[in-house]
Design an enzyme around this catalytic site. Structure first.
Site, PDB file in Angstrom:
ATOM      1  N   SER A 140       0.808 -20.477  -1.092  1.00 18.61           N
ATOM      2  CA  SER A 140       0.393 -19.687  -2.248  1.00 18.61           C
ATOM      3  C   SER A 140       1.631 -19.260  -3.014  1.00 18.61           C
ATOM      4  CB  SER A 140      -0.384 -18.446  -1.784  1.00 18.61           C
ATOM      5  OG  SER A 140      -0.560 -17.523  -2.830  1.00 18.61           O
ATOM      6  N   TYR A 154      -1.243 -10.817   3.261  1.00 19.68           N
ATOM      7  CA  TYR A 154      -1.540 -12.150   2.746  1.00 19.68           C
ATOM      8  C   TYR A 154      -0.266 -12.876   2.337  1.00 19.68           C
ATOM      9  CZ  TYR A 154      -3.467 -15.845  -0.188  1.00 19.68           C
ATOM     10  OH  TYR A 154      -3.765 -17.075  -0.740  1.00 19.68           O
TER      11      TYR A 154
END
Length: 251
Positions: A140, A154
């Site tokens: 990501s 995350y």
């Protein structure tokens, strides 16, 4: 050509979208996710649209590490081998550290990082034995820096995924027949972020476009890919160098 492709987290979002893209290229697919009913519906859709391909599906919770090895082996045997594995399964929003939500943040790290390690182990065992293969890890843009609030765990998990991919890629420098790619998607509209305010998802693109670009990038088998390249590749360069107070404004 990587004919036989395994994708985890394939029942929705990026995994499902990539499955549709690769099916359109005539590839055989091994699809895993927790929701078997969705996988079976996707299998029927893809086989109807592309009669020449094979689609094998299995229910899989990637946090069950023993199941990862078993299911990867079953799918490998059913398709007669695996040429590419896309480590995609993951979960999203957590909570600020110290706010009493350890279980939530732990689940993110266990799903996004520890389970990714299990998937990489299972995939690389197959590739090493076959002497060829393509391992793809979906990281990501959040991996570029530590992020605040609900994105802390995350971002850390996705940074771990990127480091894991780079370590395996380093191992494979003398074995060019086994490729390892790290993909850094920007904001792509999926179930995971549906309904998020526009201010929290800058430069977001729709799921179909995002998955088409992901598949196109993966087909090139790069070491690293930013999807879409603009504006995320330049932003990634900036994020790694900007003062932390500036990065904090991103989320």
């Amino acid at each position: 050509m990587r004919k036989r492709i395994l994708i985890t987290g394939a029942s929705s979002g990026l995994g499902r979208g990539m499955a549709r893209e690769f099916a359109g290229l005539g590839r055989d697919l091994a699809l895993c996710a927790r929701r078997l009913d969705r996988l079976q519906a996707l299998k029927a859709e893809l086989e109807a649209a592309h009669p020449g391909i094979r689609v094998a599906v299995r229910s899989l919770d990637v946090t069950d590490h023993d199941a990862v090895f078993r299911v990867f082996g079953e799918l490998r045997d059913e398709l007669g081998g695996l040429d590419r594995v896309v480590v995609n399964a993951g979960i999203g929003q957590g909570a600020p550290v110290g706010k009493g939500q350890f279980a939530l943040n732990r689940a993110i790290v266990e799903t996004n990082f520890l389970a990714a390690l299990a998937q990489c182990e299972a995939a690389m065992e197959t590739f090493r034995a076959a002497g060829q293969g393509h391992l793809v890890l979906i990281s990501s843009m959040s991996a570029m820096r530590g992020l605040r609030g609900g994105l802390t765990a995350y971002a850390a998990s996705k940074a771990g995924v990127a480091a894991l991919a780079e370590g395996i890629r380093t191992d494979m420098l003398r074995k060019p027949s086994i490729r390892v790619s790290t993909v850094f998607p920007g904001y792509i509209r999926t179930e995971m972020n549906d309904g998020a305010p526009a201010a929290h998802t800058p430069f977001i693109i729709d799921e179909a476009t995002g998955c088409r670009l992901l598949a196109r990038a993966i087909e090139k088998e790069p070491n690293k890919a930013y999807v879409p390249w603009w504006p995320w590749a330049p932003l990634g360069w900036w994020m790694k160098r900007a003062p932390l107070s500036w990065v904090a404004r991103l989320n």
